[in-house]
Scaffold this motif. Sequence first.
Motif, PDB file in Angstrom:
ATOM      1  N   MET A 132       0.674  -1.436  -0.023  1.00  0.00           N
ATOM      2  CA  MET A 132       0.099   0.079  -0.020  1.00  0.00           C
ATOM      3  C   MET A 132       0.876   1.254   0.050  1.00  0.00           C
ATOM      4  O   MET A 132       0.550   2.302  -0.743  1.00  0.00           O
ATOM      5  CB  MET A 132      -0.969  -0.061   1.097  1.00  0.00           C
ATOM      6  N   ASN A 133       2.022   1.323   0.787  1.00  0.00           N
ATOM      7  CA  ASN A 133       2.801   2.307   0.615  1.00  0.00           C
ATOM      8  C   ASN A 133       3.374   2.995  -0.785  1.00  0.00           C
ATOM      9  O   ASN A 133       3.425   4.040  -1.254  1.00  0.00           O
ATOM     10  CB  ASN A 133       4.159   2.118   1.863  1.00  0.00           C
ATOM     11  N   ALA A 178       2.227   5.951  -3.077  1.00  0.00           N
ATOM     12  CA  ALA A 178       3.421   6.732  -3.700  1.00  0.00           C
ATOM     13  C   ALA A 178       3.213   7.013  -5.094  1.00  0.00           C
ATOM     14  O   ALA A 178       3.226   8.237  -5.269  1.00  0.00           O
ATOM     15  CB  ALA A 178       4.707   6.444  -3.190  1.00  0.00           C
ATOM     16  N   VAL A 179       3.202   5.914  -5.864  1.00  0.00           N
ATOM     17  CA  VAL A 179       2.921   6.030  -6.931  1.00  0.00           C
ATOM     18  C   VAL A 179       1.475   6.896  -7.610  1.00  0.00           C
ATOM     19  O   VAL A 179       1.796   7.692  -8.425  1.00  0.00           O
ATOM     20  CB  VAL A 179       2.504   4.692  -7.800  1.00  0.00           C
ATOM     21  N   GLU A 228       1.709  10.315  -9.570  1.00  0.00           N
ATOM     22  CA  GLU A 228       1.244  10.558 -11.177  1.00  0.00           C
ATOM     23  C   GLU A 228      -0.188  11.174 -11.277  1.00  0.00           C
ATOM     24  O   GLU A 228      -0.501  11.871 -11.988  1.00  0.00           O
ATOM     25  CB  GLU A 228       0.844   9.156 -11.558  1.00  0.00           C
ATOM     26  N   PHE A 229      -0.718  11.564  -9.853  1.00  0.00           N
ATOM     27  CA  PHE A 229      -1.883  12.332  -9.722  1.00  0.00           C
ATOM     28  C   PHE A 229      -1.832  13.418  -8.368  1.00  0.00           C
ATOM     29  O   PHE A 229      -2.582  13.048  -7.654  1.00  0.00           O
ATOM     30  CB  PHE A 229      -3.240  11.409  -9.426  1.00  0.00           C
ATOM     31  N   PRO A 230      -0.997  14.261  -8.533  1.00  0.00           N
ATOM     32  CA  PRO A 230      -1.015  15.056  -7.474  1.00  0.00           C
ATOM     33  C   PRO A 230      -1.922  15.650  -6.647  1.00  0.00           C
ATOM     34  O   PRO A 230      -1.781  16.194  -5.729  1.00  0.00           O
ATOM     35  CB  PRO A 230       0.416  15.973  -7.739  1.00  0.00           C
ATOM     36  N   HIS A 250      -9.315   5.261  -0.360  1.00  0.00           N
ATOM     37  CA  HIS A 250      -9.918   5.499  -1.786  1.00  0.00           C
ATOM     38  C   HIS A 250      -9.369   4.053  -2.233  1.00  0.00           C
ATOM     39  O   HIS A 250     -10.057   3.461  -2.929  1.00  0.00           O
ATOM     40  CB  HIS A 250      -9.480   6.660  -2.413  1.00  0.00           C
ATOM     41  N   ILE A 251      -8.098   3.991  -2.222  1.00  0.00           N
ATOM     42  CA  ILE A 251      -7.419   2.871  -2.996  1.00  0.00           C
ATOM     43  C   ILE A 251      -8.091   1.635  -2.220  1.00  0.00           C
ATOM     44  O   ILE A 251      -8.250   0.716  -3.004  1.00  0.00           O
ATOM     45  CB  ILE A 251      -5.893   2.819  -2.954  1.00  0.00           C
TER      46      ILE A 251
END
Length: 133
Positions: free
Chosen positions: A39-40, A44-45, A49-51, A59-60
């Motif tokens: 999950m970390n 981070a990705v 990619e979607f700052p 949400h994830i």
Amino acid sequence: MARRIWSEVEESRLLSVLTSLTQTPMWNAAQGTFNPAYMNYVQAVMDVEFPDAAIEEIHIKTKIFRWKQTCKVILNLMHTPGFDWDPARHEVVAEDHVWATYLQDHPKAQLARGVQFPQFNDWCLCFVPRRNP
């Protein structure tokens, strides 16, 4: 917390990250799960990619939970006589009477009726345990 609406690009990237992780030590093939540290990395990705999207861990986790549940419903249908998978349409198919009978005892399966799931193969890769031959 309000429900998050994912864009198609965000969903696609999340699933891409998860499928790539199945080739790493973060994946436990026998259990069909990711190791806790995943999950970390995923967070981070998504942050990079979607700052501006404010995609939080919850949400994830919620998106993954929904995908897992949908994958499970589809797999159950495919293992039930009268149901088939149409690989061209990425859809569970059956005669109307087969659906009607099944939905009496399994109302949650309604979510799979008449809906295309082009992500299904990737969901299976990420969420279904695999046994060594």
